[in-house]
Structure formats: structure tokens, C-alpha cells
Design an enzyme around this catalytic site. Structure first.
Site, PDB file in Angstrom:
ATOM      1  N   ARG A 170       1.129  -1.233  -0.214  1.00 19.56           N
ATOM      2  CA  ARG A 170      -0.112  -0.314  -0.177  1.00 19.56           C
ATOM      3  C   ARG A 170       0.741   1.353   0.078  1.00 19.56           C
ATOM      4  O   ARG A 170       0.397   2.371   0.064  1.00 19.56           O
ATOM      5  CB  ARG A 170      -0.685   0.242   0.574  1.00 19.56           C
ATOM      6  CG  ARG A 170      -1.862  -1.181   1.367  1.00 19.56           C
ATOM      7  CD  ARG A 170      -2.716  -1.309   2.733  1.00 19.56           C
ATOM      8  NE  ARG A 170      -3.218   0.309   3.089  1.00 19.56           N
ATOM      9  CZ  ARG A 170      -4.689   0.624   2.891  1.00 19.56           C
ATOM     10  NH1 ARG A 170      -5.104  -0.392   1.502  1.00 19.56           N
ATOM     11  NH2 ARG A 170      -5.028   1.946   2.654  1.00 19.56           N
ATOM     12  N   ARG A 174       9.054   6.066  -3.684  1.00 15.73           N
ATOM     13  CA  ARG A 174       9.684   6.861  -4.969  1.00 15.73           C
ATOM     14  C   ARG A 174      10.942   7.809  -4.749  1.00 15.73           C
ATOM     15  O   ARG A 174      11.496   7.497  -3.663  1.00 15.73           O
ATOM     16  CB  ARG A 174       8.632   8.019  -3.954  1.00 15.73           C
ATOM     17  CG  ARG A 174       6.990   8.022  -4.910  1.00 15.73           C
ATOM     18  CD  ARG A 174       6.986   8.640  -5.361  1.00 15.73           C
ATOM     19  NE  ARG A 174       5.599   8.646  -5.219  1.00 15.73           N
ATOM     20  CZ  ARG A 174       4.655   9.001  -4.846  1.00 15.73           C
ATOM     21  NH1 ARG A 174       5.138   9.929  -3.437  1.00 15.73           N
ATOM     22  NH2 ARG A 174       2.898   8.835  -4.259  1.00 15.73           N
ATOM     23  N   ARG A 247      -8.765  -6.369  13.207  1.00 12.26           N
ATOM     24  CA  ARG A 247      -8.056  -4.710  14.577  1.00 12.26           C
ATOM     25  C   ARG A 247      -9.178  -4.088  14.606  1.00 12.26           C
ATOM     26  O   ARG A 247      -9.687  -3.750  13.433  1.00 12.26           O
ATOM     27  CB  ARG A 247      -6.765  -4.444  14.075  1.00 12.26           C
ATOM     28  CG  ARG A 247      -5.079  -5.566  13.807  1.00 12.26           C
ATOM     29  CD  ARG A 247      -5.681  -5.662  15.181  1.00 12.26           C
ATOM     30  NE  ARG A 247      -4.255  -4.559  15.788  1.00 12.26           N
ATOM     31  CZ  ARG A 247      -3.782  -5.293  17.080  1.00 12.26           C
ATOM     32  NH1 ARG A 247      -4.462  -6.237  18.081  1.00 12.26           N
ATOM     33  NH2 ARG A 247      -3.001  -4.652  17.923  1.00 12.26           N
ATOM     34  N   ARG A 278      -1.055   6.895  15.411  1.00 14.85           N
ATOM     35  CA  ARG A 278      -0.376   8.108  15.028  1.00 14.85           C
ATOM     36  C   ARG A 278      -1.568   9.447  15.714  1.00 14.85           C
ATOM     37  O   ARG A 278      -2.379   9.107  16.607  1.00 14.85           O
ATOM     38  CB  ARG A 278      -0.911   8.333  13.107  1.00 14.85           C
ATOM     39  CG  ARG A 278      -2.202   7.653  13.069  1.00 14.85           C
ATOM     40  CD  ARG A 278      -2.557   7.086  11.628  1.00 14.85           C
ATOM     41  NE  ARG A 278      -3.997   6.448  11.133  1.00 14.85           N
ATOM     42  CZ  ARG A 278      -4.123   6.302  10.218  1.00 14.85           C
ATOM     43  NH1 ARG A 278      -3.823   5.960   8.739  1.00 14.85           N
ATOM     44  NH2 ARG A 278      -4.944   4.849   9.781  1.00 14.85           N
ATOM     45  N   GLU A 298      -4.594   7.173  17.343  1.00 15.53           N
ATOM     46  CA  GLU A 298      -5.200   6.252  17.533  1.00 15.53           C
ATOM     47  C   GLU A 298      -4.769   5.164  17.954  1.00 15.53           C
ATOM     48  O   GLU A 298      -3.255   4.643  17.617  1.00 15.53           O
ATOM     49  CB  GLU A 298      -5.271   6.122  15.590  1.00 15.53           C
ATOM     50  CG  GLU A 298      -5.747   5.413  14.779  1.00 15.53           C
ATOM     51  CD  GLU A 298      -6.192   5.516  13.180  1.00 15.53           C
ATOM     52  OE1 GLU A 298      -6.052   6.987  13.168  1.00 15.53           O
ATOM     53  OE2 GLU A 298      -6.028   5.131  12.837  1.00 15.53           O
ATOM     54  N   TYR A 346      -9.680  -5.817   3.235  1.00 14.82           N
ATOM     55  CA  TYR A 346      -8.798  -4.031   3.269  1.00 14.82           C
ATOM     56  C   TYR A 346      -9.498  -3.261   2.484  1.00 14.82           C
ATOM     57  O   TYR A 346      -8.449  -2.882   1.324  1.00 14.82           O
ATOM     58  CB  TYR A 346      -7.868  -5.034   3.261  1.00 14.82           C
ATOM     59  CG  TYR A 346      -6.900  -3.647   4.396  1.00 14.82           C
ATOM     60  CD1 TYR A 346      -7.383  -2.104   4.332  1.00 14.82           C
ATOM     61  CD2 TYR A 346      -5.152  -3.813   4.694  1.00 14.82           C
ATOM     62  CE1 TYR A 346      -6.654  -0.868   5.283  1.00 14.82           C
ATOM     63  CE2 TYR A 346      -5.094  -2.497   5.078  1.00 14.82           C
ATOM     64  CZ  TYR A 346      -5.006  -0.824   4.977  1.00 14.82           C
ATOM     65  OH  TYR A 346      -4.193  -0.295   5.335  1.00 14.82           O
ATOM     66  N   ASP A 348      -9.992   0.472   0.696  1.00 13.45           N
ATOM     67  CA  ASP A 348      -9.873   1.532   0.431  1.00 13.45           C
ATOM     68  C   ASP A 348     -11.275   2.296   0.067  1.00 13.45           C
ATOM     69  O   ASP A 348     -12.568   1.017  -0.469  1.00 13.45           O
ATOM     70  CB  ASP A 348      -9.075   2.577  -0.918  1.00 13.45           C
ATOM     71  CG  ASP A 348      -7.748   2.048  -0.240  1.00 13.45           C
ATOM     72  OD1 ASP A 348      -7.406   1.942   0.720  1.00 13.45           O
ATOM     73  OD2 ASP A 348      -6.679   2.162  -0.629  1.00 13.45           O
TER      74      ASP A 348
HETATM   75  N1  UDP Z   1       3.169   1.393   7.285  1.00 15.14           N
HETATM   76  C1  UDP Z   1       4.403   1.782   8.464  1.00 15.14           C
HETATM   77  N2  UDP Z   1       4.843   2.676   8.795  1.00 15.14           N
HETATM   78  C2  UDP Z   1       3.957   3.825   8.653  1.00 15.14           C
HETATM   79  C3  UDP Z   1       3.064   3.537   8.244  1.00 15.14           C
HETATM   80  C4  UDP Z   1       2.558   2.332   7.505  1.00 15.14           C
HETATM   81  O1  UDP Z   1       5.065   0.866   8.936  1.00 15.14           O
HETATM   82  O2  UDP Z   1       4.957   5.168   9.508  1.00 15.14           O
HETATM   83  C5  UDP Z   1       2.772   0.085   7.156  1.00 15.14           C
HETATM   84  C6  UDP Z   1       1.830  -0.679   7.978  1.00 15.14           C
HETATM   85  O3  UDP Z   1       1.780  -1.747   8.068  1.00 15.14           O
HETATM   86  C7  UDP Z   1       0.287   0.166   7.708  1.00 15.14           C
HETATM   87  C8  UDP Z   1       0.347  -0.071   6.471  1.00 15.14           C
HETATM   88  O4  UDP Z   1       2.067   0.133   5.978  1.00 15.14           O
HETATM   89  O5  UDP Z   1      -0.275  -1.657   7.882  1.00 15.14           O
HETATM   90  C9  UDP Z   1      -0.459   0.072   5.552  1.00 15.14           C
HETATM   91  O6  UDP Z   1      -0.003   1.887   6.167  1.00 15.14           O
HETATM   92  P1  UDP Z   1      -1.493   2.809   5.479  1.00 15.14           P
HETATM   93  O7  UDP Z   1      -1.705   3.480   5.622  1.00 15.14           O
HETATM   94  O8  UDP Z   1      -2.348   1.727   4.056  1.00 15.14           O
HETATM   95  O9  UDP Z   1      -3.047   2.094   6.210  1.00 15.14           O
HETATM   96  P2  UDP Z   1      -4.143   2.354   6.773  1.00 15.14           P
HETATM   97  O10 UDP Z   1      -4.263   4.245   6.463  1.00 15.14           O
HETATM   98  O11 UDP Z   1      -5.166   2.039   6.205  1.00 15.14           O
HETATM   99  O12 UDP Z   1      -4.623   2.610   8.323  1.00 15.14           O
END
Ligand code: UDP
Length: 366
Positions: A170, A174, A247, A278, A298, A346, A348
Site C-alpha cells: 500500500r 519513490r 484489528r 498516529r 489512534e 481491506y 479503500d
Molecule cells: N506502515 C508503516 N509505517 C508507517 C505507515 C504505514 O510501516 O508509518 C505500514 C503498516 O504496516 C500499515 C501499512 O503500511 O499497516 C499500510 O498503511 P496505510 O497508511 O495504508 O494504512 P491505513 O491508512 O489503511 O491504516
């Protein structure tokens, strides 16, 4: 008597309701919660749209889906550029040249690639078959240890070596100085909130809140010829094969009497010993001029009955269990199972909408 009973006023249910209503079908939406819009629900706090079930940022590559959501509400030009805080130092996300510069002082893509290639060597020729190996193969061990491992293991409550590799796909990697988290062509937040968007979808449609379909399935089923069910698939079948794992999340929200708390909508805390993943500052999603701000921490948690299910755990064990429920679901007559909970996916937001549009299309109505 209705043509369709839709269980759940989230995105899947609301898009189906709108499309079916447009085709002249008589539709009733029932919703267990006291509000529409599912987990995308936003609530107005003195002008600030608060994402009650966590940050929702709309993004898609599909012009049709972008035009579709924009037909209900105007979107702003929000671009998600989260930061990661690891031991008090801030790094840009997704992993890009700004991140590599901060970590290693490298300034060119080639210098960054050299370091990553060097760190990848620990995997040898092995094809990555879990999240840890996949992450190291993408960005090397340094980034894995600082920005991925801690975050991922608290987010999922499982070791990164026990998690499926696809989760980390996901996140883009870059070789440019581009902090845009998403690679999609279109991105934004509905001005005035997601609730406004979903309310527009449901305009002119009968909606009953605080109604729990599963409490009296027989009674509610008699209200319509056909049902669209968007709740948890295992709960529908009374957990006959056991519970699917999720989760869950707990939120700690505070209203602060200051204008700007963290200067960004999303800051991730990637070390293992900080219990939250976060901090969201809601006003930065849909900027407003006001002297207060609302922030949410969160905290991930394992789901148990009675909690809100958020992320399906799509590991082998749960996917095998889901397949059994899917077979039962396929055999149910006159009912469509759709959306994140019914499909245990999962998803979006743009994917849920596409899937709902497809479900209605598949009904073959003229
Ligand atoms: N992830 C990570 N570090 C970060 C952000 C995301 O390792 O700072 C990994 C983590 O395994 C997470 C996955 O990337 O479950 C997907 O993150 P995303 O932000 O897409 O998740 P969402 O916004 O759906 O919670």
C-alpha cells in the site's frame, strides 16, 4: 413492501441505495448505528469536520469514480503528506528522496538506490513471503527498523514476519522528492465532510437508524424482495465456523484551545513503545479558520465482540475461514453480501464504491 432492503448505511449500502433508487426501485436502508456514512462518518465540531472513525482520505485513479463522488459534493485539493516521528525525529512519508536524505544524507536517487540495494542483500535470492521480508526487499533494513517494524507490529498486534506481504504494498517507494502518500491521479476530501456526501447519496430514500437487522432477521427480511447485507459475514451466519479476526481501534480525541497543534493532518509514531500509531489533526483535512483544534490519537487493539471491527486480518488462517463463510453466502437466496465487512476485505473507499456500482450493474436492471 420494498424492492430492496439495504442493511448498513456505509459507502457500499449508500451507493447501492442511490443507484437502485435511480433505477426506480423502492429501497429501504436500515442502519444499526445512530448515523449514516459508516466509518467515513464525519461530525461537525464548531466548524471542524471530525473523522470519528479515523482519517479517511479519498483517492482514486479512476475518473469515473472521481466524477461520481464529485457529483454529490465538492472535493478540496487535500494531498496526504504524513510525517513519521521516530524517537523524536521527523521523516517524510511515503518513503521518498526526502526520507532517504534525512536518514542517510544522500541527495541523488542513485546514491539512495546503492544503499537500499546493499541492505537488500541480506535476503539473498529469497522471494519475500511475509511483511518483514517484503519491506526489507523494498527499502532495506534501516527504514524497516525505524519506520515500519514498530508501527506495523502495534497496528496489527502481530509480528511482521507473521503478516501478509501485500499490506506493505500500500505504501509507495519513490525515487523523487515527492511527499504525496498516494500515487493516484485524483485525491481530496469532501468539503463539509463525508456525512454530507453520503446524505446526498441517500436523498429521497427511506433510512431507519438504530435498527439492528440481525436482532430480527426474519421480520426485516419480509420487508423487501431482495436484501443487500453489508455487515460482518460471520455474524450473519451466527459465527457457525468461528469468528473472523479484526484489528480494532480506540480513539482519544481532544479539543485544544490553540490554532494549530502539529502543523499537519497526520503524524505517525513509528516506534514500538508509543502505544498509539498516529495523531490526526482534523482541521488540516478540510481547512477552517478557527481558534481551536481537534486532535485524535489512534490506539490499535485486538477486536472482540462488541467492539468496532476495522481492519480484516487477511492472513491464511482467516482467509481459509472466510472462504467457508463465502460458500454459505453464495448459497443464500435473494441476498447480496458486499463491502468491507461482508467481503472481509481491506477496502479503500474508492474500491468499495466501485464494487457497489458493479453489484448494482450485475442486477441487470433496465
Ligand atoms: N506502515 C508503516 N509505517 C508507517 C505507515 C504505514 O510501516 O508509518 C505500514 C503498516 O504496516 C500499515 C501499512 O503500511 O499497516 C499500510 O498503511 P496505510 O497508511 O495504508 O494504512 P491505513 O491508512 O489503511 O491504516
Amino acid at each position: 413492501m420494498y424492492d430492496y432492503l439495504i442493511v448498513g448505511a456505509g459507502l457500499f449500502g449508500s451507493v447501492c441505495a442511490h443507484e437502485l433508487n435511480k433505477k426506480g426501485k423502492k429501497v429501504l436502508v436500515i442502519e444499526k448505528r445512530d448515523h449514516i456514512a459508516g466509518n467515513a462518518y464525519t461530525e461537525n465540531n464548531d466548524g471542524i469536520q471530525v473523522h470519528k472513525y479515523g482519517a479517511h482520505i479519498f483517492h482514486t485513479n479512476d475518473k469515473k469514480i472521481w466524477d461520481y463522488v464529485n457529483s454529490f459534493v465538492e472535493f478540496n485539493r487535500f494531498t496526504n503528506s504524513p510525517l513519521a516521528n521516530y524517537e523524536g525525529v521527523l521523516y517524510n512519508l511515503p518513503f521518498n528522496m526526502n526520507t532517504f536524505y534525512k536518514l542517510w544524507g544522500v541527495k541523488t536517487p542513485q546514491e539512495a538506490m546503492n544503499i537500499i540495494n546493499d541492505q537488500r542483500k541480506e535476503l539473498g535470492d529469497k522471494e519475500p513471503d511475509n511483511l518483514e521480508e517484503k519491506a526489507i526487499s523494498l527499502v532495506g533494513r534501516d527504514i524497516y527498523e525505524k519506520l515500519i517494524k514498530g508501527y506495523t507490529e502495534k497496528q496489527w498486534g502481530r509480528k511482521a514476519t507473521d503478516l501478509p506481504a501485500f499490506i506493505i504494498n500500500r505504501l509507495p517507494v519513490r525515487m523523487t522528492y515527492d511527499n504525496n502518500y498516494f500515487s493516484d491521479r485524483y485525491q481530496g476530501i469532501p468539503i463539509g465532510g463525508y456525512t454530507k456526501m453520503v446524505a446526498a447519496m441517500l436523498e429521497g430514500i427511506d433510512v431507519m437508524l438504530n435498527v439492528d437487522f440481525l436482532k430480527d432477521k426474519t421480520k426485516y427480511s419480509q420487508l423487501a424482495n431482495k436484501i443487500i447485507y453489508t455487515g460482518p459475514v460471520d455474524e450473519y451466519f451466527k459465527y457457525c465456523f468461528g469468528k473472523l479476526e479484526y484489528r480494532s481501534l480506540q480513539f482519544e480525541t481532544e479539543v485544544l484551545q490553540e490554532e494549530n497543534y502539529q502543523g499537519n493532518a497526520v503524524i505517525n509514531y513509528t516506534e514500538a513503545n508509543i502505544p498509539y500509531t498516529r495523531i490526526i489533526e482534523h482541521k488540516h483535512f478540510d481547512p477552517v479558520n478557527c481558534s481551536h483544534t481537534v486532535v485524535t490519537k489512534e490506539f490499535p487493539a485486538e477486536w472482540k465482540k462488541g467492539d468496532e471491527p476495522y481492519y480484516p486480518i487477511n492472513d491464511t488462517k482467516n482467509m481459509d475461514l472466510f472462504k467457508k463463510y463465502k460458500l454459505l453466502a453464495n448459497e443464500e437466496k435473494g441476498i447480496i453480501f458486499g463491502g468491507r465487512l461482508a467481503e472481509y476485505k481491506y477496502y479503500d473507499m474508492h474500491q468499495v464504491i466501485a464494487s457497489a456500482l458493479y453489484a448494482v450493474e450485475s442486477e441487470g436492471l433496465v
